[in-house]
Design a protein around this motif. Sequence first.
Motif, PDB file in Angstrom:
ATOM      1  N   GLY A 299      20.140  15.255 -44.253  1.00 31.41           N
ATOM      2  CA  GLY A 299      20.054  14.943 -42.827  1.00 31.41           C
ATOM      3  C   GLY A 299      20.780  13.689 -42.397  1.00 31.41           C
ATOM      4  N   SER A 316      19.553   8.355 -41.385  1.00 29.67           N
ATOM      5  CA  SER A 316      20.049   9.128 -40.244  1.00 29.67           C
ATOM      6  C   SER A 316      21.555   8.944 -40.096  1.00 29.67           C
ATOM      7  N   LYS A 331      14.358   7.651 -44.687  1.00 30.11           N
ATOM      8  CA  LYS A 331      14.557   8.427 -43.457  1.00 30.11           C
ATOM      9  C   LYS A 331      14.720   7.521 -42.236  1.00 30.11           C
TER      10      LYS A 331
END
Length: 421
Positions: A299, A316, A331
């Motif tokens: 991601g 990100s 994350k």
Amino acid sequence: MINNKVLSIILGGGQGSRLHPLTEERSKPAVPIAGKYRLVDIPISNCINSDIKRIFVLTQFNSASLNRHIKNTYHFSFFSSAFVDVLAAEQTPKNKGWFQGTADAVRQSMHHFVRHDFEYALILSGDQLYQMDYDKMIAAHEAANAEISIATIPVNAKDATSFGIMKANDENVVTSFIEKPDASLLPDWTSEVSEEMKNEGRNYLASMGIYIFNRDLLIKLMEDETTIDFGKEIIPQTITEHITLSYQYEGYWTDIGNIDSFFEANIGLTDDIPKFNLYDKKKRIYTRARMLPTTKIAGTQLDKAVISEGCIISASKIERSVIGIRSRIGKESVVSNTYMMGTDAYETLLEIEEKQIKILKGIGERCFIKNAILDKNCRIGDDVTIEGGPHLENTETDTYAIKEGIVVIKKGATIPSGFKL
């Protein structure tokens, strides 16, 4: 093939105070660069690519990690005369102290060098980034019947005041030398350079700190114990008495002398076409083979990112950054314009549970890191903001230092969750 005419001597430098805090626990040649290499890999790789495989690395500060890296990296055949050996400053009946300068380092180590047969000593710096074929320089040295050769790089007037500048004649023989000339003196110090260099305004020949000395001359010069430095004393004092060749090099070269130049050299590797080419098959950069797994990314938006092997990334966004081996990024974190050196070992789930580790090695979740260098084995908690820039004053704490707006998180430092800088 081994070039048995040449013995290479790589100067590891002094305490490396201008690269502090990266040199707090390691010598300058052992500083990690480009995510998976160390600075010393650059001159050693240049030597190997030039079939020069008898190499000494001279150092005196924090040499344990350098020793370990070289021992684990450079293995040659048992039936070959090739070697890479680290020589740390040592006390002998003649020498009681540390190396006092570049020439003094060579002088104190001469008893190791003269045990080997060689015609030329190739003297290199351990803190420069470049890819050079030394064979061509040695061939030019022989063709000119030179006694000393100095690698020179054309520079512009602005940069010339920071270097030792040579003046060379039409046959590239050095006729005079001046150390860090005042700008007012420069009109008298231009030399003949290629058309391409002229068009860029690079008319002055700066010493790169790369030298070839004929064996007998080097032994003779080392007898004078009052001279301790090549650039400041030996070169200026000898060019009028001995045939000295200027060997012009026009490729990429940078002297990694301080945090700013170190940072720019690493971040420059993220350019579409980097000036320093790690992908050249003929000019490979060698380093320790670690047998790491592939990098796993989930991601994450990547833009101009160099990612080393063995990483686990859930950030990100990573932009214009170099991410070193075994890096972990949590994350929703953003990493921009940053060199993250990575870690020496993974933390297993069992270790985390047994030791009750709250902040793991790497970058936690929801962090924003910009204009920073994260040294090896750092622990950055969750919700941390580190934004370097000219608005920050130079300072130093137990866990980080700020130099020229670049935030350097020290080796093994722990930055608590919620920290903001």
